[in-house]
Structure formats: structure tokens, C-alpha cells
Design an enzyme around this catalytic site. Sequence first.
Site, PDB file in Angstrom:
ATOM      1  N   ASP A 194      -7.795  -2.419  -0.380  1.00  0.00           N
ATOM      2  CA  ASP A 194      -7.250  -3.774  -0.548  1.00  0.00           C
ATOM      3  C   ASP A 194      -7.826  -4.490  -1.771  1.00  0.00           C
ATOM      4  O   ASP A 194      -7.418  -5.613  -2.078  1.00  0.00           O
ATOM      5  CB  ASP A 194      -7.508  -4.617   0.714  1.00  0.00           C
ATOM      6  N   LYS A 249      -8.216 -12.524   7.256  1.00  0.00           N
ATOM      7  CA  LYS A 249      -6.895 -12.295   7.846  1.00  0.00           C
ATOM      8  C   LYS A 249      -6.896 -11.038   8.725  1.00  0.00           C
ATOM      9  O   LYS A 249      -6.382 -11.048   9.844  1.00  0.00           O
ATOM     10  CB  LYS A 249      -5.853 -12.130   6.725  1.00  0.00           C
ATOM     11  N   ASN A 250      -7.480  -9.953   8.217  1.00  0.00           N
ATOM     12  CA  ASN A 250      -7.391  -8.686   8.943  1.00  0.00           C
ATOM     13  C   ASN A 250      -8.319  -8.607  10.157  1.00  0.00           C
ATOM     14  O   ASN A 250      -8.287  -7.646  10.912  1.00  0.00           O
ATOM     15  CB  ASN A 250      -7.628  -7.505   7.994  1.00  0.00           C
ATOM     16  N   ARG A 273       2.980   3.886   6.275  1.00  0.00           N
ATOM     17  CA  ARG A 273       2.402   3.090   7.361  1.00  0.00           C
ATOM     18  C   ARG A 273       2.831   3.539   8.759  1.00  0.00           C
ATOM     19  O   ARG A 273       3.344   2.746   9.559  1.00  0.00           O
ATOM     20  CB  ARG A 273       2.734   1.600   7.202  1.00  0.00           C
ATOM     21  N   ARG A 324       1.110 -14.441   2.352  1.00  0.00           N
ATOM     22  CA  ARG A 324       0.834 -13.725   3.611  1.00  0.00           C
ATOM     23  C   ARG A 324      -0.655 -13.661   3.892  1.00  0.00           C
ATOM     24  O   ARG A 324      -1.059 -13.595   5.047  1.00  0.00           O
ATOM     25  CB  ARG A 324       1.367 -12.285   3.516  1.00  0.00           C
ATOM     26  N   CYS A 330       7.195   0.610   3.724  1.00  0.00           N
ATOM     27  CA  CYS A 330       6.634  -0.607   3.138  1.00  0.00           C
ATOM     28  C   CYS A 330       6.228  -0.317   1.715  1.00  0.00           C
ATOM     29  O   CYS A 330       6.161   0.848   1.309  1.00  0.00           O
ATOM     30  CB  CYS A 330       5.494  -1.086   4.024  1.00  0.00           C
TER      31      CYS A 330
END
Length: 420
Positions: A306, A22-23, A122, A398, A117
Amino acid sequence: MDKFRITGPTRLSGEVAISGAKNSALPVLAACLLTPEPVVLHRIPRVRDIGTMRRLLQHNGATITEREDGALVVHAAEVTQPEAPYDLVKTMRASSLVLGPLVARTGRARVSLPGGCAIGARPIGMHVTGLEQLGARMEQSHGYIEATVPDRLRGCVYTFDRITVTGTEDLLMAAVLADGETVLENAAREPEVVDVAELLIRMGARIEGAGSSTIRVRGVGRLHGAEHTIIPDRIEAGTFAAAAAITGGEVRVNGCEPEHLTALLSKLRHAGVTVIEEGKSLLVKSSGKLASVDMETQEHPGFATDLQAQFMALMTQAEGISIITERIFENRFMHVLELARMGANIRVEGQRAIVAGPRRLTGAEVIASDLRASASLVIAAQAADGDTIIDRVYHIDRGYEKIEEKLRGLGARMERIEAK
Ligand code: EPU
């Protein structure tokens, strides 16, 4: 809002295939704005953040088509609306990744400022100062960052105050079309940065040093279309490895890049988990008897933030005390209280979480607070007795493709309770 019901304990076994990262897919999609020609992308994961990025590119004027073989073709023949509106940015911070490409391609951009967030502030200050150094005029008004360049961006030397992943990607994407040479110092070394650089090079960019802390870019006048395959998602692979380990299972994680996971694999081995690297596969085996190990998150190649929450779930089942220190984000322990509801013994002291194990976990009703926190609850639920109900699974949607299907394939008892 959808929920998951997971019935444990389960011993996970079998094989699982890892999706595209995803990233990596997010900046790679943003990079497609840099050329008027079509870009063909393989292995883009079908997750919600990617859906948001697709909507954003379409808002900017790109057309996106899906080929029969699953490839996405992104064609930004013209950029009609160089803007990232609040509605899209508020659901996905990575929207700020279009800032660099839009300014470089059209000479202007208007991007909503991301707010707070669940995992910390962020900020995107370095995206802004970096673009300023590249010659853009940056202004902030009505919650938006507005960038304008009178003529063309010009190369510069920019040193990041601290390492930022999307900041590095954003400035890299701007620098490829700037006039002259740009040197990015203290750049992020994450595999996702390298992946974007590889696509940009295929598009005609001149980049050296991606993957090291100094990236040199020689600007070119225009970029052309290209074809690219996204790297496998190292965080998804690590999540499945942790899930296999917590259940005393045996899982082959296929289609991953073990080299991107060295910090996690080393910690798993110290914890007593058998990890065998076989090319693009990892065989993860555990007797269920785990030793506690300390861990500190760091920028790549250190232990990924993560994967912190997932590793913490694992440590709740390890013998002894494990000290987990979060160095990247200031508030990334939201999963602690939820894990505690399941019986974990964890104390937070500032940036450190002290996990005492092993503690018997029991199913409970818990809430997913962010993407990786949800993954840790899904992992813990595999080891817990009885039913765990995880609320707000939109967070997990997500970033994890077909997570319940993949886990069920390994023997998990897991169902999605759809909101009426
Ligand atoms: N930071 C600043 N100023 C900036 C930018 C960042 O102070 O201008 C600080 C942040 O507050 C944070 C640290 O620098 O404390 C690192 O943040 P970074 O900019 O590297 O994070 P990011 O680029 O916004 C990406 C991933 C995150 C991942 C982090 C760290 C994407 C789309 N997101 O975020 O992924 O946690 O790097 O590795 O690539 C996730 O996938 O769940 C996720 C949150």
C-alpha cells in the site's frame, strides 16, 4: 466526479496529524456484529470505505450512533439480515469481512463475490475454505457465497496457502465463537490483525499469538461489549513522509506508530532522507537530493504494497536506477503511465518497475485508478512544475481523511474542483 488541482512545486513544511487506520477500522467494525452488546470505537476515520461499512452493518441490523466526542457506538442487538449485497461489495471488497462474523453469530451468511479490481484479482478463496474447515457449509450461486452452519462452528487447524490480511481477520472473527480450539497457521502479521485481535480480547475472546504467524483461539460461548481505540493509519503516515521527502521539505508526522513503518523508514534513510523518531511522531527532513534505492513489497513487516506507488513517485526524483518489485498484487502498476504523463521515466517488466531518475516532473492531467495510485499522483504533483489535475479523486476519498486540508496545512497549493 470531483478533481484535484495541485500547483507545484511546493516545499511542504509543518505538522500533520494522522487519522485512525482505515484497514483496521474495517475489520473492527465487522467484529461488532459478534456481540449483542454495544461496542464503542474511537478514532474511526471519516473516509468513504468506512461509510460503506457502516451502511453494510446497518443493512445487517446494527444501529450506529455518533457520540459528541466523535466515538462511534455500534450496537448489533440483533442481526436481522446476514447478507452483504452486491451494491455494497462492488464498491468495497473488504465487505467480505462480514462473512466470518455473520456465520459465527447467526449460523448463516450470504455475501456477494467481489469481482476484479484495478490492482488484481482479489480472490477470497481462503476465506471460504477456512470457514469450511470451521464446519460451515459453503455454496456459491448467483454471484453470492452462501454459508450455513447447522449448529455451531467448531475449532480446527487451518494453514493459509499464502498470507492474506482480511482472510486472517475473517477467520479469526469466526473462530472466536467456535466450539474448541482453532489454530491459524501462516497467518498475516499486519498491525491491523493485532488491532482486531485486541478488540476481540476486550470483548471476551481468548486469542494468543496475534502478530505472529500462528494464532491460537479458544472459542467462547458469547462476546460482550467493549471500548477500543483504532491504531493510527501507517499508510497515511507513510504517504505524508514520502510527500515531505519529495518536496525537500520538513514535516512532523504526529500521532503515528513508527514501529509499524520500519521498512519504509529504512528505505527513506537509504535514499538520503533524515527521519527522526520521537515517540508517536516522526520528523521527516529532506534536502531534496535523493539517492535511488531498490524496493520489494512483502507482507508485514516487509515493505507494504500500500506504499509502493507513493515510494515510486519519490524514486522518480532520485539519482540513478531504482528497481521496484511488486510481490503482493499482480497488477499494481496502474500509476506508472500516469506518472509517465508527468515526465517520469519508468519501464515495467512483469512484476518489476524500473525507475530512472531524477526526471523533471511537469503538471499534467492524470487519472486516479485506485486508492494508493491516487496518493502517488498527489505526491508527484507536489514536486511537479505547474498545475496537475487529478481526475476520479473518489478513489482517494475512500481511504484518506481530509487529504487536501492536511496537505494545505503543510503549504500545498491544492483545491478540489467539485463535479457539477
Ligand atoms: N489472495 C488469494 N486468495 C485469497 C485471498 C487473497 O489468492 O483468498 C491473494 C490476493 O490476490 C493477493 C494476496 O493474496 O495477491 C494478498 O491479498 P490479501 O488477502 O492480503 O489482501 P486483502 O486482505 O484483500 C488487505 C488490504 C489492502 C492491502 C492488502 C495487502 C484491507 C481492507 N485491505 O487486502 O489494502 O493492499 O491487504 O496488504 O485491509 C488499500 O488499503 O488500498 C488496500 C488495497
